[in-house]
Design an enzyme around this catalytic site. Structure first.
Site, short mmCIF file in Angstrom:
data_model
loop_
_atom_site.label_atom_id
_atom_site.label_comp_id
_atom_site.label_asym_id
_atom_site.label_seq_id
_atom_site.Cartn_x
_atom_site.Cartn_y
_atom_site.Cartn_z
CG HIS A 50 -1.84 -1.14 1.32
ND1 HIS A 50 -2.16 -1.75 2.51
CD2 HIS A 50 -2.54 -1.80 0.37
CE1 HIS A 50 -3.00 -2.74 2.30
NE2 HIS A 50 -3.25 -2.79 0.99
CD GLU A 84 -4.85 -3.93 -1.94
OE1 GLU A 84 -5.63 -2.97 -1.98
OE2 GLU A 84 -4.10 -4.14 -0.98
#
Length: 332
Positions: free
Chosen positions: A247, A285
């Site tokens: 992230h 993602e």
């Protein structure tokens, strides 16, 4: 071949490489010490008077200079009268018949001085059960402090990664999360108490390594590196035991832009692939509508595998493989 035309290249330990290259010969110095002289024969470099005991240091530094100065160079051809077998066993040198080479894709997989802390490389494998019901390898204790450092010759700046320290980093993490730009994608706005709890949970979680990215030792970004097998992403693709996920958050406005993303994304990916040679893929993602970030990642070799639905967002599955990264990376 493009060249950074460097005269000096700093090393993470404080020393500096410098060179004199007149096109016919090359002289490499480490600080004020003459390290290596080599004659050019076309594409071939012929080191002169290089003792066997000095080969490991001299050839590693020669390769670093050449690959950092010419980011598109894929190999370095050498002629040596004697070869230290340890260099062949390590992968620094490759021998095919009478030909000796240093391969860029192999060189950047050697930790060298870039990996600044303990790694997972030697940690033995034991399978354990996660609360989710998935079996995964037991993870090594997390490092503390600086884990990666490299001089980015393209930017002319140091890029480094260190582990997050709540007392040192809480205020800036809070400021970053409460900026409108970051909040639009992270949705983690809140006060200091909320963010202290958030970060403490991650520090206590063996699955996640919170990191701070720095340019010239000035913090500008926050990352979460996680083991994908234990993460909520695992059911959405064919996850392997040592896949890592990331992230990413750039908090400082003056460190945005494609050239900065290329530097820190390559450094973050490089660190995670060095940290454990068993890691074959890095995944991410981002939100499926975050076209800017997806484009930045694709420019650095990540590919968009698919889109899928998390409970809280529509996500794009981005994947970088070890093979592709080291074949195509533009580390300099």
């Amino acid at each position: 071949m493009s060249s950074n035309n460097m005269t000096r290249l700093p090393l993470p330990d404080g020393r500096q490489l410098s060179t004199r290259d007149d096109g016919a010969s090359l002289a490499l110095h480490l600080d004020e010490r003459a390290l290596l002289r080599a004659r050019r024969q076309g594409e071939l470099l012929v080191p002169l008077e290089l003792a066997l005991a000095d080969q490991a240091e001299a050839l590693w530094l020669l390769a670093y200079w050449c690959f950092a100065n010419e980011p598109q160079r894929q190999s370095l051809a050498l002629q040596l009268e004697q070869v230290d077998p340890a260099l062949l066993n390590s992968g620094l040198l490759v021998a095919e018949g009478d030909e000796l080479r240093i391969e860029r894709a192999l060189f950047w997989q050697l930790p060298g001085p870039f990996l600044r802390n303990v790694s997972h490389a030697g940690y033995p494998q034991q399978m354990v059960m996660h609360a989710s019901g998935r079996r995964h390898p037991r993870r090594a204790p997390k490092p503390v402090g600086e884990v990666y450092r490299r001089f980015d010759a393209n930017l002319g700046a140091w890029i480094s990664l260190r582990t997050l320290d709540i007392e040192e980093d809480l205020a800036r993490f809070n400021r970053w999360q409460n900026s409108a730009r970051v909040a639009a994608f992270w949705q983690e706005e809140g006060d200091l108490d909320k963010h202290r709890r958030y970060l403490q949970e991650l520090l206590d979680d063996p699955r996640v390594l919170p990191l701070i990215g720095c340019f010239d030792d000035q913090p500008f970004a926050y990352y979460e590196a996680y083991w994908a097998k234990e993460d909520r992403i695992a059911p959405f693709y064919a996850v392997d035991d040592y896949d890592r996920g990331i992230h990413m958050l750039v908090g400082e406005e003056n460190h945005r832009g494609p050239h900065k993303v290329a530097s820190w994304l390559n450094a973050l990916t490089h660190y995670l692939l060095l940290d454990d040679p068993r890691t074959q893929r890095i995944v991410a993602e981002p939100r499926a509508d975050n076209a800017r970030m997806i484009g930045h990642m694709q420019a650095q070799g990540y590919h968009k595998d698919k889109e899928f639905n998390f409970p809280h967002k529509r996500a794009a599955l981005m994947i970088q493989s070890r093979e592709v990264f080291f074949e195509r990376c533009s580390l300099a």
